[in-house]
Design a protein around this motif. Structure first.
Motif, PDB file in Angstrom:
ATOM      1  N   ASN A   1       4.183  25.197 -42.706  1.00  0.00           N
ATOM      2  CA  ASN A   1       2.966  24.422 -42.318  1.00  0.00           C
ATOM      3  C   ASN A   1       1.683  25.448 -42.382  1.00  0.00           C
ATOM      4  O   ASN A   1       1.474  26.297 -41.772  1.00  0.00           O
ATOM      5  N   VAL A   2       0.715  24.884 -43.379  1.00  0.00           N
ATOM      6  CA  VAL A   2      -0.356  25.684 -43.403  1.00  0.00           C
ATOM      7  C   VAL A   2      -1.807  24.934 -43.199  1.00  0.00           C
ATOM      8  O   VAL A   2      -1.832  23.949 -43.707  1.00  0.00           O
ATOM      9  N   ALA A   3      -2.734  25.521 -42.402  1.00  0.00           N
ATOM     10  CA  ALA A   3      -3.872  25.024 -41.885  1.00  0.00           C
ATOM     11  C   ALA A   3      -5.105  25.785 -41.978  1.00  0.00           C
ATOM     12  O   ALA A   3      -5.026  26.956 -41.848  1.00  0.00           O
ATOM     13  N   GLY A   4      -6.242  25.383 -41.888  1.00  0.00           N
ATOM     14  CA  GLY A   4      -7.599  25.912 -41.684  1.00  0.00           C
ATOM     15  C   GLY A   4      -8.355  25.736 -40.469  1.00  0.00           C
ATOM     16  O   GLY A   4      -8.279  24.466 -40.185  1.00  0.00           O
TER      17      GLY A   4
ATOM     18  N   ARG B   1      12.324  38.327 -43.161  1.00  0.00           N
ATOM     19  CA  ARG B   1      11.644  38.534 -41.618  1.00  0.00           C
ATOM     20  C   ARG B   1      10.287  37.863 -41.454  1.00  0.00           C
ATOM     21  O   ARG B   1       9.329  38.653 -41.885  1.00  0.00           O
ATOM     22  N   PHE B   2      10.310  36.692 -41.402  1.00  0.00           N
ATOM     23  CA  PHE B   2       8.964  35.949 -41.467  1.00  0.00           C
ATOM     24  C   PHE B   2       8.550  35.609 -39.956  1.00  0.00           C
ATOM     25  O   PHE B   2       9.525  34.942 -39.239  1.00  0.00           O
ATOM     26  N   PRO B   3       7.299  35.858 -39.293  1.00  0.00           N
ATOM     27  CA  PRO B   3       7.043  35.291 -38.174  1.00  0.00           C
ATOM     28  C   PRO B   3       7.351  34.080 -37.828  1.00  0.00           C
ATOM     29  O   PRO B   3       7.077  33.254 -38.848  1.00  0.00           O
ATOM     30  N   LYS B   4       7.209  33.802 -36.679  1.00  0.00           N
ATOM     31  CA  LYS B   4       7.257  32.003 -36.249  1.00  0.00           C
ATOM     32  C   LYS B   4       5.836  31.552 -36.700  1.00  0.00           C
ATOM     33  O   LYS B   4       5.886  30.448 -37.189  1.00  0.00           O
ATOM     34  N   ALA B   5       4.968  32.261 -36.302  1.00  0.00           N
ATOM     35  CA  ALA B   5       3.504  31.660 -36.384  1.00  0.00           C
ATOM     36  C   ALA B   5       2.529  33.033 -36.952  1.00  0.00           C
ATOM     37  O   ALA B   5       2.727  34.081 -36.445  1.00  0.00           O
TER      38      ALA B   5
ATOM     39  N   GLY C   1      13.712  24.908 -35.139  1.00  0.00           N
ATOM     40  CA  GLY C   1      13.645  26.344 -34.958  1.00  0.00           C
ATOM     41  C   GLY C   1      13.237  27.401 -35.998  1.00  0.00           C
ATOM     42  O   GLY C   1      12.105  27.354 -36.287  1.00  0.00           O
ATOM     43  N   LYS C   2      14.337  28.035 -36.371  1.00  0.00           N
ATOM     44  CA  LYS C   2      13.780  29.228 -37.337  1.00  0.00           C
ATOM     45  C   LYS C   2      13.326  28.568 -38.866  1.00  0.00           C
ATOM     46  O   LYS C   2      12.857  29.622 -39.490  1.00  0.00           O
ATOM     47  N   LYS C   3      13.552  27.516 -39.001  1.00  0.00           N
ATOM     48  CA  LYS C   3      13.377  26.748 -40.210  1.00  0.00           C
ATOM     49  C   LYS C   3      11.980  26.224 -40.344  1.00  0.00           C
ATOM     50  O   LYS C   3      11.415  26.116 -41.316  1.00  0.00           O
ATOM     51  N   ASN C   4      11.186  26.459 -39.266  1.00  0.00           N
ATOM     52  CA  ASN C   4       9.877  25.973 -39.126  1.00  0.00           C
ATOM     53  C   ASN C   4       8.904  26.825 -38.767  1.00  0.00           C
ATOM     54  O   ASN C   4       9.228  27.799 -37.802  1.00  0.00           O
ATOM     55  N   THR C   5       7.834  27.118 -39.643  1.00  0.00           N
ATOM     56  CA  THR C   5       6.892  28.220 -39.390  1.00  0.00           C
ATOM     57  C   THR C   5       5.326  27.531 -39.695  1.00  0.00           C
ATOM     58  O   THR C   5       5.397  26.513 -40.080  1.00  0.00           O
ATOM     59  N   ILE C   6       4.399  28.189 -38.990  1.00  0.00           N
ATOM     60  CA  ILE C   6       3.029  27.810 -39.106  1.00  0.00           C
ATOM     61  C   ILE C   6       1.901  29.069 -39.542  1.00  0.00           C
ATOM     62  O   ILE C   6       2.176  30.038 -39.193  1.00  0.00           O
ATOM     63  N   VAL C   7       1.161  28.661 -40.592  1.00  0.00           N
ATOM     64  CA  VAL C   7       0.021  29.610 -41.019  1.00  0.00           C
ATOM     65  C   VAL C   7      -1.194  28.913 -40.774  1.00  0.00           C
ATOM     66  O   VAL C   7      -1.470  27.744 -41.155  1.00  0.00           O
ATOM     67  N   ILE C   8      -2.158  29.513 -39.966  1.00  0.00           N
ATOM     68  CA  ILE C   8      -3.494  29.049 -39.677  1.00  0.00           C
ATOM     69  C   ILE C   8      -4.574  30.217 -39.996  1.00  0.00           C
ATOM     70  O   ILE C   8      -4.458  31.156 -39.442  1.00  0.00           O
TER      71      ILE C   8
END
Length: 610
Positions: free
Chosen positions: A276-279, A358-362, A302-309
């Motif tokens: 998920n990507v947000a500004g 190895r991707f961070p949760k957020a 869980g680990k299948k879900n990540t966010i980038v803001i």
């Protein structure tokens, strides 16, 4: 920007595409193919496929589905948005959704998904059928597909996960709307987004291809004010011909129509990985990605879900460097980082098995300190909720309010003189030169001295204050009317003597803001009149932030009751359906914001523990 760019058009609501002359796509390492793909009900969808000219391995598909014209997508290796992925090698697929541009069928804006097992079509079934066709008809594929897109294209991407094809492995929804009544493009907390709602709906439904409403004036503030009640839109201009506008009129409350559209009521967990990507300053769909991420978390993704803001407006990460938004500078190309260090490796791992995964949760950009931060959870739990209180005389502090019961600040709200949401002139939202895209980063001093805007501010801070997570405004207010809008803005005030950049001295930057239509203070399913002159608590969700108020800066809160013409004018006299108001329904009203010990208006801030 690539040299092949002819001009950039920011398309209304949810999408960004580059328009190019035909010859501009010739010098490319990708081969273009145009096909019509048959859906399960026989409707054919126009689809553009770009494949590398030299295929050295079996490749996955990257699919984007759009209402804005698939033909407008630049060859991948000439396209800044997907360029880093084009170097890696994918089969890029861009498709016109039903009823738009060259695709057959009927266009239904935000067509809801049907339950699993249903034989009805929706955006999820169309994505499924498209992927199925691609796997069977395009050679040298590796049996995997991903979806991605910004705004409406982000929404069609997340809809692909509702009833996903087994080959759909990874989806990046970017600035997707999640709930068009609660917090995205058409309403926020029941307040109607007038200029954006009208201009976007016209652009999408007045013709099969994008079109714009022709305003007779440059400053649309004047046009919308002279428009009068919302009922004049149908009566004078569109004459009941736009389906979505008619839906606005027929569904003023948060009824089953809106609830069915809400992504939270359609999503469930699946085998698909979601980014998920947000500004932080997204002027259109900040609410959406946060809500989608939260929904998937609550359902155990869980680990299948990540966010980038990031520190972006709507879609800024796609084609710009991202080192600046309006007057606010970040000191590094944040959008470049997203495209090359976040988006490209994420898809490469999930679709091609490259990298360690190895991707961070957020991953969020911390504004104020101008630094990227990674977290194992979002929002972070290592915070202390702390109230910052409104005080008499326009003061703001962490000290508990001690004033007597009758302490308040008041202002007269006049619907005939609403507060503009950005400095005038207010250009049409999508016209060339419009400042729509960066208005959330505008200096708020342009309204500070209006008598219908209250400002509360702290003394200069003696130390940095880091705020990370969810923010809530606790507004104790009363009105002489029977309805009112409450708008709260949390602002970072730069020092007057700002040596780093003198022109930024005293700048008032919004870092969180929101509106609540008072009639919905007890719930959005049914509107209720406000008892005149009665003090009530209005909790207003200001969403999330990750921001450092630096030493020497001040924290400010502004309160007002109009944000025009982004939001329609509240009549301030309760009527059952604001879309059916008449001129005589509008009235002036005195609003009081309480600052007493009994009614302590405040903002709850999640402060990071030192």
């Amino acid at each position: 920007m690539t040299k092949q760019l002819k001009y950039l058009l920011i398309i209304p609501l949810w999408s960004l595409f580059l328009f190019v002359d035909a010859q501009e796509t010739q010098n490319t390492s990708y081969i273009r193919q145009e096909v019509m793909i048959r859906m399960r009900d026989g409707i054919k969808l126009h689809t553009i496929i770009h494949r590398p000219a030299a295929i050295l391995e079996k490749l996955p598909f990257l699919l984007s589905r759009t209402p804005y014209g698939a033909d407008q997508f630049i060859a991948p290796d000439k396209n800044d948005y997907v360029g880093p992925m084009a170097k890696e090698g994918y089969i890029f697929v861009n498709q016109d959704i039903r009823g738009r541009y060259k695709s057959e069928g009927k266009y239904v804006m935000m067509r809801p998904a049907h339950p699993k097992g249903s034989k009805e079509i929706d955006e999820s079934t169309d994505a499924y059928d498209t992927i199925d066709w691609l796997l069977k008809n395009i050679e040298n594929n590796n049996g995997k597909a991903g979806m991605y897109g910004i705004s409406y294209d982000g929404w069609t991407a997340i809809m692909g996960t509702v009833k996903p094809h087994p080959a759909l492995v990874a989806v990046s929804e970017q600035a997707s709307p999640a709930d068009m009544y609660m917090g995205d493009d058409f309403h926020h907390n029941g307040a109607f987004r007038l200029s954006y709602g009208f201009e976007y709906v016209f652009s999408q439904e007045a013709a099969k291809t994008d079109t714009t409403f022709s305003f007779p004036v440059y400053d649309t503030y004047d046009w919308y004010l002279k428009l009068g009640p919302l009922s004049n839109i149908n009566e004078k201009y569109i004459h009941h011909k736009l389906p979505t506008w008619n839906n606005f009129v027929q569904h003023p409350d948060y009824d089953a129509f809106w609830q069915k559209q809400a992504v939270a009521n359609q999503l469930d967990t699946s085998h698909v990985h979601v980014m998920n990507v947000a500004g932080w300053w997204d002027q259109e769909d900040f609410y959406g990605p946060l809500k989608i991420y939260e929904t998937l978390e609550n359902k155990g993704a869980g680990k299948k879900n990540t966010i980038v803001i990031g520190p972006w407006n709507h879609g800024q990460w796609a084609y710009w460097a991202g080192d600046q938004l309006g007057n606010i500078k970040f000191g590094s190309p944040t959008s470049d980082k997203f495209r090359t260090e976040i988006q490209a490796p994420w898809f490469a791992y999930h679709l091609k098995g490259k990298g360690e995964g190895r991707f961070p949760k957020a991953i969020t950009y911390q504004t104020g300190s101008n630094a990227w931060k990674t977290y194992s959870e979002w929002p972070v739990s290592e915070v202390t909720p702390k109230n910052i209180y409104f005080h008499a005389g326009g003061k703001l502090s962490f000290e508990t309010a001690t004033q007597a019961e009758g302490s308040y600040a008041s202002y007269l709200s006049d619907p005939s003189h609403p507060v503009p949401y950005r400095p005038r002139p207010i250009e049409a939202t999508f016209q060339k030169g419009s400042r729509w895209s960066s208005w959330l980063a505008e200096d708020q001093r342009f309204v500070k001295d209006r008598p219908d805007v209250l400002s509360f501010e702290t003394e200069p801070l003696l130390t940095d204050i880091t705020v990370s997570g969810k923010i809530l405004a606790n507004l104790y207010a009363a009105t002489s009317g029977t309805d009112a809008d409450w708008i709260v803005k949390l602002i970072d005030v730069y020092p007057e003597g700002y040596k780093a950049e003198p022109k930024m001295g005293g700048y008032e930057l919004i870092v969180a803001s929101e509106i609540l239509r008072g009639r919905y203070r007890n719930g959005f399913e049914q509107s209720k009149a406000i008892p005149a002159n009665k003090v009530e608590l209005y909790p207003i969700d200001l969403h999330q932030m990750n921001h450092v108020f630096k030493k020497g800066h001040k924290i400010m809160v502004q309160v007002q009751s109009s944000w025009f013409p982004l939001y329609d004018r509240n009549p301030q006299r309760f009527v059952p359906n604001i879309f059916k108001t008449r001129e005589g329904d509008y009235q002036k009203a005195t609003h009081k914001i309480y600052t007493s010990k009994q009614y302590p208006s405040s903002i709850t801030l999640p402060i990071v523990k030192e």
